[in-house]
Motif scaffolding. Structure first.
Motif, short mmCIF file in Angstrom:
data_model
loop_
_atom_site.label_atom_id
_atom_site.label_comp_id
_atom_site.label_asym_id
_atom_site.label_seq_id
_atom_site.Cartn_x
_atom_site.Cartn_y
_atom_site.Cartn_z
N VAL A 38 0.86 -1.18 0.00
CA VAL A 38 0.00 0.00 0.00
C VAL A 38 0.90 1.23 0.00
O VAL A 38 1.50 1.58 1.01
N THR A 39 1.02 1.86 -1.16
CA THR A 39 1.88 3.03 -1.32
C THR A 39 1.01 4.24 -1.59
O THR A 39 0.44 4.37 -2.67
N GLU A 40 0.89 5.11 -0.61
CA GLU A 40 0.05 6.30 -0.75
C GLU A 40 0.87 7.47 -1.29
O GLU A 40 2.08 7.52 -1.11
N PRO A 41 0.20 8.43 -1.93
CA PRO A 41 0.92 9.61 -2.41
C PRO A 41 1.41 10.47 -1.25
O PRO A 41 0.84 10.43 -0.16
N ASP A 42 2.46 11.24 -1.49
CA ASP A 42 2.96 12.15 -0.46
C ASP A 42 1.88 13.16 -0.10
O ASP A 42 1.06 13.54 -0.96
N PRO A 43 1.85 13.62 1.15
CA PRO A 43 0.86 14.62 1.55
C PRO A 43 0.94 15.86 0.65
O PRO A 43 2.01 16.37 0.35
N GLY A 44 -0.23 16.29 0.18
CA GLY A 44 -0.31 17.47 -0.66
C GLY A 44 -0.11 17.22 -2.15
O GLY A 44 -0.38 18.10 -2.97
N PHE A 45 0.35 16.02 -2.53
CA PHE A 45 0.62 15.75 -3.94
C PHE A 45 -0.63 15.81 -4.79
O PHE A 45 -0.65 16.43 -5.86
N LEU A 46 -1.73 15.18 -4.35
CA LEU A 46 -2.94 15.17 -5.16
C LEU A 46 -3.57 16.55 -5.28
O LEU A 46 -4.09 16.91 -6.33
N GLU A 47 -3.47 17.35 -4.23
CA GLU A 47 -3.97 18.73 -4.29
C GLU A 47 -3.14 19.53 -5.30
O GLU A 47 -3.69 20.31 -6.08
N TRP A 48 -1.82 19.33 -5.27
CA TRP A 48 -0.93 19.99 -6.22
C TRP A 48 -1.26 19.55 -7.65
O TRP A 48 -1.32 20.38 -8.56
N LEU A 49 -1.47 18.25 -7.82
CA LEU A 49 -1.79 17.71 -9.13
C LEU A 49 -3.11 18.28 -9.65
O LEU A 49 -3.22 18.64 -10.83
N GLN A 103 -11.19 16.15 -6.01
CA GLN A 103 -12.19 15.79 -7.02
C GLN A 103 -11.55 15.63 -8.40
O GLN A 103 -11.12 16.61 -9.00
N PRO A 104 -11.48 14.38 -8.91
CA PRO A 104 -10.96 14.20 -10.26
C PRO A 104 -12.04 14.53 -11.30
O PRO A 104 -13.22 14.65 -10.96
N ASP A 105 -11.63 14.65 -12.55
CA ASP A 105 -12.59 14.88 -13.62
C ASP A 105 -13.23 13.57 -14.06
O ASP A 105 -14.40 13.54 -14.45
N ILE A 106 -12.46 12.49 -13.99
CA ILE A 106 -12.94 11.17 -14.39
C ILE A 106 -12.45 10.15 -13.37
O ILE A 106 -11.31 10.21 -12.92
N VAL A 107 -13.33 9.21 -13.00
CA VAL A 107 -12.95 8.09 -12.14
C VAL A 107 -13.23 6.80 -12.91
O VAL A 107 -14.33 6.61 -13.42
N VAL A 108 -12.22 5.95 -13.02
CA VAL A 108 -12.37 4.67 -13.69
C VAL A 108 -12.60 3.61 -12.62
O VAL A 108 -11.81 3.48 -11.70
#
Length: 85
Positions: free
Chosen positions: A7-18, A52-57
């Protein structure tokens, strides 16, 4: 979250930055939740990370049996010609 190597989670703040980068450059943010789906939260990574992503698969069982492609009638240009001769 990468599951094929533990289980490898993204670094804190990475998804917000992305998300911010995608907004700035008018790009789509896509979450591939075929493996994770509802395993990490009822609403998947979207709920867990509050991004919130634009698309979820999703995998077919997670998508409540939705068809993998739209079932729309073919355009008339795809129909075989009925000309004789």
């Amino acid at each position: 979250i990468m599951l094929n190597m533990g289980v490898t989670e993204p670094d804190p703040g990475f998804l917000e930055w992305l998300r911010a980068q995608c907004d700035e450059f008018n790009a789509l943010l896509i979450f591939d939740e075929v493996k994770t789906g509802v395993k990490i939260a009822r609403g998947g990574a979207t709920e867990h990370y509050n991004v919130q992503p634009d698309i979820v698969v999703l995998a077919r069982p997670s998508a409540a049996g939705c068809r993998s492609r739209p079932s729309a009638p073919r355009p008339t240009s795809w129909r075989r010609s009925t000309r004789s001769g």
